[in-house]
Scaffold this motif. Structure first.
Motif, PDB file in Angstrom:
ATOM      1  N   ARG A  88       0.822  -1.216   0.000  1.00  0.00           N
ATOM      2  CA  ARG A  88       0.000   0.000   0.000  1.00  0.00           C
ATOM      3  C   ARG A  88       0.854   1.263   0.000  1.00  0.00           C
ATOM      4  O   ARG A  88       0.591   2.202  -0.756  1.00  0.00           O
ATOM      5  CB  ARG A  88      -0.909  -0.029   1.227  1.00  0.00           C
ATOM      6  N   ASN A 129      -3.616   7.900   4.736  1.00  0.00           N
ATOM      7  CA  ASN A 129      -4.816   8.387   4.053  1.00  0.00           C
ATOM      8  C   ASN A 129      -4.696   9.879   3.733  1.00  0.00           C
ATOM      9  O   ASN A 129      -5.107  10.329   2.656  1.00  0.00           O
ATOM     10  CB  ASN A 129      -6.045   8.128   4.914  1.00  0.00           C
ATOM     11  N   GLU A 152      -2.200  10.240   0.820  1.00  0.00           N
ATOM     12  CA  GLU A 152      -2.819   9.858  -0.449  1.00  0.00           C
ATOM     13  C   GLU A 152      -3.749  10.957  -0.964  1.00  0.00           C
ATOM     14  O   GLU A 152      -3.762  11.260  -2.165  1.00  0.00           O
ATOM     15  CB  GLU A 152      -3.599   8.546  -0.274  1.00  0.00           C
ATOM     16  N   TYR A 153      -4.513  11.572  -0.074  1.00  0.00           N
ATOM     17  CA  TYR A 153      -5.415  12.642  -0.505  1.00  0.00           C
ATOM     18  C   TYR A 153      -4.637  13.848  -1.010  1.00  0.00           C
ATOM     19  O   TYR A 153      -4.956  14.410  -2.071  1.00  0.00           O
ATOM     20  CB  TYR A 153      -6.324  13.047   0.648  1.00  0.00           C
ATOM     21  N   ALA A 167      -1.660  13.895  -2.211  1.00  0.00           N
ATOM     22  CA  ALA A 167      -1.017  13.556  -3.481  1.00  0.00           C
ATOM     23  C   ALA A 167      -2.011  13.625  -4.636  1.00  0.00           C
ATOM     24  O   ALA A 167      -1.655  14.005  -5.759  1.00  0.00           O
ATOM     25  CB  ALA A 167      -0.392  12.165  -3.398  1.00  0.00           C
ATOM     26  N   SER A 168      -3.271  13.289  -4.381  1.00  0.00           N
ATOM     27  CA  SER A 168      -4.272  13.317  -5.446  1.00  0.00           C
ATOM     28  C   SER A 168      -4.677  14.731  -5.845  1.00  0.00           C
ATOM     29  O   SER A 168      -5.072  14.966  -6.982  1.00  0.00           O
ATOM     30  CB  SER A 168      -5.507  12.530  -5.008  1.00  0.00           C
ATOM     31  N   VAL A 169      -4.557  15.694  -4.896  1.00  0.00           N
ATOM     32  CA  VAL A 169      -4.945  17.078  -5.202  1.00  0.00           C
ATOM     33  C   VAL A 169      -3.734  17.972  -5.442  1.00  0.00           C
ATOM     34  O   VAL A 169      -3.882  19.187  -5.582  1.00  0.00           O
ATOM     35  CB  VAL A 169      -5.810  17.659  -4.056  1.00  0.00           C
ATOM     36  N   GLY A 170      -2.547  17.378  -5.472  1.00  0.00           N
ATOM     37  CA  GLY A 170      -1.338  18.164  -5.723  1.00  0.00           C
ATOM     38  C   GLY A 170      -0.914  19.015  -4.549  1.00  0.00           C
ATOM     39  O   GLY A 170      -0.286  20.072  -4.739  1.00  0.00           O
ATOM     40  N   CYS A 191      -8.765  17.777   5.524  1.00  0.00           N
ATOM     41  CA  CYS A 191      -8.015  16.577   5.929  1.00  0.00           C
ATOM     42  C   CYS A 191      -8.274  16.191   7.380  1.00  0.00           C
ATOM     43  O   CYS A 191      -7.855  15.112   7.810  1.00  0.00           O
ATOM     44  CB  CYS A 191      -6.520  16.790   5.728  1.00  0.00           C
TER      45      CYS A 191
END
Length: 323
Positions: free
Chosen positions: A206, A234, A237-238, A240-243, A273
């Motif tokens: 993961r 978590n 990961e969030y 990283a997804s929104v830059g 977050c």
């Protein structure tokens, strides 16, 4: 073939059938030929004696193992017989018992290990029990953790440590590195084997880290996965997804940052977050409380005196003298 051999056997001189093999009346060649034929035909005289000579050392070895099990583990004859019937490799057991006896472990610990987890004990290679017991004796950790690790005995802890070493070795670490990880982070022994395997799976599958990172950050195995590692991952990961991530995330952010430090760095700038992280982390107020050192409060406690009529009169006289 058998009929031809029997015919050859009957054609030999009668004196060879009943003569002593050690006598000099027959030639060595004839004696060898007779013994060869008897061995092929399955003559009991030629096969019984070697079987007996093979059974005598085996019986003696079994008796020695019974005595060793009684001295090292305190097993009775019936218990030793039952144990030996379930163990195919008695040679390994003999060497292992001799090594454990040299460590001067309590007989109750060896007996308990043979009864509860014989496979874990007998799977050890020669020298492994000594190294593991020495490692556990020299653990450098907080006293409550060490007491908890050794609560069921040093041999039980050694078997548990070896199972975790083998698990890390199967995942790619060398046994030396795995042993170093367990020695630095003995809390991994307190977690179940399934929990340790789950952490390793999460780390590699993961989070995307290599198993070798455990050598530098062994405390990863001692941290609660659900309450600490997963919420942080978590959030990462969030972001990283929104830059929202600038520098790459390292293992130190997961295991060596306090919860407050991680919150201030990754969660506080992004209010969305907080729900992912598991709530708001409140900062403690930097207030200095002046107080006496612990124990000195007794010195400042006023003494109690019994109130009498004489004391009341004295106090009245003092008050009247002030006016």
């Amino acid at each position: 073939m058998a009929s031809a051999l029997r015919a050859l056997h009957h054609r030999l001189p009668r004196s060879l059938h009943h003569s002593n093999p050690l006598s000099t009346s027959a030639s060595p060649h004839d004696l060898r030929e007779l013994l060869r034929i008897q061995r092929i035909l399955g003559d009991p005289a030629a096969t019984t004696q070697p079987t007996q000579t093979q059974q005598r050392p085996r019986a003696a070895a079994t008796a020695d193992l019974h005595r060793l099990l009684h001295r090292a583990a305190g097993l009775t004859t019936a218990e030793a017989t039952s144990l030996l019937g379930r163990i195919p490799n008695t040679h390994r057991l003999e060497h292992l018992l001799q090594e454990l006896r040299g460590l001067r472990l309590p007989a109750g610990e060896i007996r308990k290990a043979l009864g509860s987890d014989p496979d874990g004990l007998l799977s050890m290679e020669p020298g492994e029990p000594s190294r593991l017991v020495e490692l556990l004796d020299e653990l450098r950790c907080r006293a409550p953790i060490k007491d908890q690790v050794l609560s069921h005995g040093v041999l039980s802890a050694a078997i548990a440590a070896r199972r975790r070493v083998e698990l890390l070795h199967e995942r790619g670490l060398s046994r030396r590195d795995a042993l170093r990880v367990i020695s630095v982070e003995p809390r991994a022994i307190l977690y179940s084997l399934d929990d340790v395997e789950r952490k390793v799976e999460f780390l590699v599958g993961r989070m995307g880290f290599e198993i070798g990172w455990l050598v530098e950050y062994p405390e990863f195995l001692g941290i609660n996965l659900d309450r600490s590692i997963i919420p942080r991952h978590n959030v990462v990961e969030y972001l990283a997804s929104v830059g929202g991530l600038g520098d790459p995330i390292e293992m130190k952010h997961y295991v060596r940052f306090s919860r407050l430090k991680f919150y201030n760095l990754f969660v506080k700038p992004y209010p969305e977050c907080e729900r992912i992280f598991g709530g708001l982390v409140r900062e403690k107020k930097d207030e200095v409380r002046w107080q006496h050192p612990v124990g000195l409060w007794k010195l400042f406690k006023p003494a109690k005196y019994e109130i009498t009529e004489e004391n009341v009169k004295d106090m009245k006289l003092v008050v009247e003298s002030l006016h």
